[in-house]
Design an enzyme around this catalytic site. Structure first.
Site, short mmCIF file in Angstrom:
data_model
loop_
_atom_site.label_atom_id
_atom_site.label_comp_id
_atom_site.label_asym_id
_atom_site.label_seq_id
_atom_site.Cartn_x
_atom_site.Cartn_y
_atom_site.Cartn_z
N ASP A 83 -4.53 1.48 -7.64
CA ASP A 83 -3.16 0.95 -7.53
C ASP A 83 -2.72 0.71 -6.14
OD1 ASP A 83 -3.34 3.73 -7.37
OD2 ASP A 83 -1.11 3.97 -7.69
N GLU A 101 -1.72 6.94 -8.20
CA GLU A 101 -1.61 7.80 -6.88
C GLU A 101 -0.46 7.23 -6.11
OE1 GLU A 101 -2.07 9.18 -2.78
OE2 GLU A 101 -1.93 7.20 -3.37
#
Length: 382
Positions: free
Chosen positions: A73, A136
């Site tokens: 991500d 994250e």
């Protein structure tokens, strides 16, 4: 220059970067990584929690299990880019786009390093695994943290882990993170009584209590540092009253603060201290204090020893420099991994992470892949 025995990680890095996987959307990035690992013979599985998809892949069943970990991500691109942030364009030897530094390139380097290791050495005497998340850069609750708990429940064990966060400063390989400070964000509301400034005896100014509280919190020296860590610090980041009038004592004042703390503290101990201080001052001032914990992450620290020495040796072999061990910077998912096995972080330069025109040198990605391959070679050589 790229090693002739090592596949080029650039095409895989570009394929990952061309998937607009803004937290928590996977957007096909995990599919790209999974396909590459499937092709190498890994047993792969997806672990989804809430809106977050995660990938765990393992080659082998024996221990030790060496894990590469990271996230696909990315943060939103923002505006002002000189090229499409998801085009993964190469210009003058540099790769531009979201994930160039943080950290899709590292994932590509890890996979290509594994491919090279397997081609040269065959299956390891143990296992190689990958743990990749899409959470994250977000709340980091349904990603690595949840996946690790689920894997433990299934009997999976990690023995050592390397996270590909961008740790380097001036040169790639100059810094290995063997720890990170914890972070605590707190919102404090001080409630008083509104009134006319000419009649303060009929009101109760919450700003007075808030300023006194901020002064008391800043006055405390939290510590002198801890093994591997600089001293902890507390910063008041804002005090807000939202009072447009000059002649009105406000009813409410709000403050935000952040504590970056080392292993001398826990989040719970710091919260208890802040709470006690706030309530004591509020009571003395006839006000009411309320705390809200906006976010909390714990510190981690991996003692220098055989594992950090091994990774350092791989850096020296690949980059020709001796890295330093550091615990600086923000938080990462290593704070969760440390509860399961020793963990360090090693990746590209962090200079442009989260910035417009995020980029990295293509040759650095190739050298990082060689370094990761050296880590595997040394690790499984015993």
């Amino acid at each position: 220059m790229a090693d002739s025995t090592l596949a080029d990680p650039l095409p895989l890095a570009q394929a990952l970067m061309r998937r607009p996987s803004i937290t928590p959307a996977e957007a096909g990035a995990l599919d790209v990584a999974q396909a590459a690992l499937d092709a190498l013979g890994f047993k792969t599985q997806r672990l989804k929690f809430g809106a977050v998809d995660n990938l765990y892949a393992r080659l082998g069943a024996a221990r030790p299990n060496f894990c590469f970990a990271g996230h696909v991500d990315v943060v939103p691109p923002g505006s002002g880019w000189t090229s499409d942030p998801f085009a993964a364009e190469v210009r003058n030897g540099f790769l531009y786009g979201r994930g160039a530094a943080d950290m899709k390139t590292a994932i590509a380097a890890m996979i290509v390093a594994t491919e090279s290791f397997l081609a040269a050495k065959g299956p390891p005497d143990g296992s190689i695994s990958f743990l990749l998340t899409c959470d994250e850069e977000g709340p980091a609750v349904d990603g690595t943290k949840a996946a690790l708990a689920a894997l433990k429940a299934k009997g999976e064990t990690l023995d050592h882990c390397l996270v590909g966060e961008p740790t380097s400063e001036d040169r790639v390989g100059d810094t290995i993170k063997n720890g990170r400070r914890g972070s605590l964000n707190v919102v404090i509301t001080m409630e008083g009584k509104q009134g006319h400034v000419a009649y303060p005896q009929r009101a109760n100014n919450p700003v007075t209590a808030m300023v006194e509280l901020a002064t008391a919190l800043k006055a405390r020296k939290l510590d002198d540092g801890a093994p591997g860590f600089d001293p902890s610090n507390l910063e008041i980041t804002t005090i807000d009253v939202a009072n447009p009038a000059h002649n009105v004592i406000p009813q409410r004042a709000t403050a935000k603060l952040n504590v970056r703390f080392n292993t001398a503290h826990s989040g719970e101990s710091l919260i208890a201290w802040i709470e006690e201080t706030a309530q004591r001052i509020a009571k003395a001032r006839g006000a009411k204090a309320e705390l809200q914990i906006a976010s909390q992450s714990v510190p981690f620290y991996t003692e220098p020893g055989p594992f950090t020495d091994l990774v350092s040796q791989a850096v020296r072999e690949s980059f020709g420099i001796t890295p330093m061990l550091a615990t600086t910077g923000g938080t990462s998912d290593a704070r969760y991994i440390k509860d399961y096995c020793p963990v360090v972080e090693l990746g590209l330069r962090n200079e442009t992470a989260h910035m417009v025109d995020e980029h990295c040198a293509v040759d650095d990605v190739r050298t990082l892949a060689r370094c990761y391959e050296a880590v595997l070679r040394k690790y499984f050589a015993g």
